[in-house]
Motif scaffolding. Structure first.
Motif, short mmCIF file in Angstrom:
data_model
loop_
_atom_site.label_atom_id
_atom_site.label_comp_id
_atom_site.label_asym_id
_atom_site.label_seq_id
_atom_site.Cartn_x
_atom_site.Cartn_y
_atom_site.Cartn_z
N ASP A 1 0.82 -1.22 0.00
CA ASP A 1 0.00 0.00 0.00
C ASP A 1 0.85 1.26 0.00
OD1 ASP A 1 0.98 -0.09 2.56
OD2 ASP A 1 -0.99 -0.09 3.56
N SER A 2 2.14 1.09 -0.23
CA SER A 2 3.05 2.23 -0.34
C SER A 2 4.11 1.92 -1.38
CB SER A 2 3.72 2.52 1.01
OG SER A 2 4.76 3.48 0.87
N LEU A 3 4.55 2.93 -2.09
CA LEU A 3 5.73 2.82 -2.92
C LEU A 3 6.96 2.99 -2.04
CD1 LEU A 3 4.51 5.05 -5.90
CD2 LEU A 3 4.57 2.56 -5.82
N LEU B 1 -5.66 -5.54 -3.01
CA LEU B 1 -5.22 -4.71 -4.14
C LEU B 1 -5.86 -3.32 -4.09
CD1 LEU B 1 -5.14 -7.24 -7.09
CD2 LEU B 1 -3.26 -5.77 -6.39
N GLN B 2 -7.16 -3.27 -3.82
CA GLN B 2 -7.85 -1.97 -3.78
C GLN B 2 -7.28 -1.08 -2.68
OE1 GLN B 2 -9.95 -0.61 -5.97
NE2 GLN B 2 -9.60 -2.47 -7.16
N GLY C 1 -3.51 3.73 -1.52
CA GLY C 1 -2.30 4.26 -0.90
C GLY C 1 -1.32 4.79 -1.93
N ILE C 2 -1.16 4.06 -3.03
CA ILE C 2 -0.22 4.49 -4.08
C ILE C 2 -0.70 5.76 -4.76
CG2 ILE C 2 0.69 3.84 -6.35
CD1 ILE C 2 0.79 0.94 -5.28
N GLN C 3 -2.00 5.83 -5.03
CA GLN C 3 -2.53 7.02 -5.69
C GLN C 3 -2.30 8.26 -4.82
OE1 GLN C 3 -6.42 6.72 -7.37
NE2 GLN C 3 -6.73 8.93 -7.48
N ASP D 1 5.77 5.96 2.67
CA ASP D 1 4.75 6.12 3.70
C ASP D 1 5.43 6.40 5.04
OD1 ASP D 1 2.75 5.87 5.60
OD2 ASP D 1 1.89 4.06 4.76
N PRO D 2 5.12 7.54 5.68
CA PRO D 2 5.77 7.86 6.96
C PRO D 2 5.44 6.89 8.08
CG PRO D 2 3.98 9.41 6.51
CD PRO D 2 4.18 8.60 5.27
N GLU D 3 4.35 6.12 7.92
CA GLU D 3 4.01 5.12 8.94
C GLU D 3 4.94 3.90 8.83
OE1 GLU D 3 1.67 5.52 11.32
OE2 GLU D 3 1.41 7.55 10.54
#
Length: 427
Positions: free
Chosen positions: A40-42, A92-93, A98-100, A241-243
């Motif tokens: 969910d993150s690049l 996937l959704q 997250g990527i968008q 992603d900062p998390e």
């Protein structure tokens, strides 16, 4: 701005299909890069492709970011030695959202004719039947053509072999290019150099199926001069992603880049022009210990990824650990930010209830925690003035600390000498 020339002087260009540069010099063109939604993150490994799209848009062209909701269910075999796990639609959704959100930080989606656009290949594959696909797409690309691709040859000759699912991946990606060419006038696909075979399959499908013309361009895969993999540390990936990766750790990743790597990374990952970069290189050459290149690189990419406020916190965090910033700074951070600063620093848990009654500092450092291996060593160093709690020197081995000493009601910061930190967490 000439897009291809921009990539060339930055050392990013790898392969380019004949006619591509001439096409782009005629006026605005549309092109795309695909992003893999396996998380969910690049991570920073995706930044080179993000930068390619940024330069593409800055040159006056229209960038498409394709997130592979469909291809993520299959898995790209390029550069892989084994088939990866397939993801469910729900996962996937979640990943796509997250990527968008991350891509919106880098690309301009409100820029008129050359606004960036996000597309999801699940939208055109979800109702495409298998029979229709092999009739409309499969008949145009021969097995001989597919077998000649390195991504296929390498896997088939390996120990694990290759599933039919992975074998068909290049057809699925090829159809993505065809669909965007047909419906969005997308004439160029870009990607890392390991994607060349998949991209060319798309141009070939466009030619064979509709007699159309499309183009391909790939960028260099990012490598470290010491041979280790870019974007990974002992703790794993460096995420956007900062998390997942704190802004402080993200900043430190770039700051700790070697001199040789910094010279290439500042061209690839920043928007500085050639004159600015050459001035920074000259400054760095005069005083390498000042790390001018690394500081400029880390500042630019941290601000563009996390914002100026998080960059300033990262600087203050560095000053706290390596400079003279007082303990008050930690009180301004939330729990996750404090833990982010001390990631990689020895952490110890102590009982909050016990601390409320007061704990002797020697016991705290040698019994309740393992800051010191013995009470004798703890006393000796305290008496020598070499121990601090919350940046205040411990005056006596008999001093007592309680819950009132906790930062944010949870943390104590112990120091052995100036540079050896330990985080004590009261729970």
């Amino acid at each position: 701005m000439n897009f291809v020339e921009e990539l060339r002087w930055r050392g990013m260009l790898h392969d380019i299909m004949p006619g591509t540069e001439e096409l782009l010099n005629k006026g605005m063109a549309s092109g795309y890069i695909g992003f893999d939604p396996t998380a969910d993150s690049l991570h920073v490994g995706s930044l080179a492709q993000i930068m390619t799209l940024i330069h593409f848009q800055r040159a006056g062209h229209k960038p498409f970011a394709l997130v592979g909701g469909a291809t993520g269910m299959v898995g790209d075999p390029s550069g892989k030695s084994a088939e990866r796990n397939l993801l469910s639609e729900d996962v996937l959704q979640h990943n796509l959202q997250g990527i968008q959100k991350q891509l919106e930080k880098f690309l301009d989606f409100d820029r008129g004719a050359n606004s960036a656009q996000m597309v999801n290949n699940y939208d055109w594959f979800k109702n495409y039947t298998f029979l229709n696909f092999i009739r409309d797409v499969g008949k145009h690309i021969t097995v001989n053509y597919m077998m000649a691709k390195d991504s296929v040859k390498n896997r088939i000759s390996g120990d694990t072999g290759m599933s039919f699912t992975e074998f068909t991946y290049q057809l699925v990606q090829g159809y993505d290019f065809y669909y965007l060419w047909k419906h969005n006038n997308c004439v160029l696909q870009m990607g890392g150099s390991d994607q060349w075979g998949n991209i060319v399959t798309g141009t070939e499908l466009i030619r064979r199926k509709d007699g159309g013309e499309a183009f391909a361009l790939t960028t260099q895969l990012i490598k470290k001069t010491d041979g280790s993999k870019f974007g990974k540390t002992e703790g794993g990936n460096i995420w956007l992603d900062p998390e997942k990766t704190s802004p402080y750790k993200f900043y430190q990743f770039w700051l700790n880049t070697s001199d040789d790597d910094a010279k290439s990374y500042i061209r690839i990952f920043t928007l500085f022009d050639r004159e600015t970069i050459e001035a920074l290189e000259a400054e760095h050459a005069l005083a390498p210990h000042q790390r001018a290149l690394q500081k400029a690189l880390a500042k630019d990419i941290t601000i563009r990824t996390h914002g100026e406020e998080e960059y300033n916190k990262a600087i203050q965090s560095s000053d706290f650990l390596f400079g003279n910033t007082g303990i008050e700074f930690l009180g301004e951070l939330n729990e996750a930010e404090v833990l982010g600063i001390f990631e990689g620093v020895p952490n110890f848990n102590v009982s909050l209830d016990e601390l409320k009654h007061g704990v002797n500092v020697t016991d705290l450092l040698a019994v309740n925690t393992a800051v010191f291996p013995s009470k004798g060593e703890a006393r000796k160093m305290i008496l020598g003035g070499g121990v601090a709690i919350n940046k205040n020197k411990v005056a006596s081995p008999d001093d007592t600390y309680n819950a009132d000493s906790l930062i944010g009601g949870k943390f104590l910061v112990a120091q052995k000498g100036k540079k050896n930190y330990f985080l004590i967490v009261a729970e």
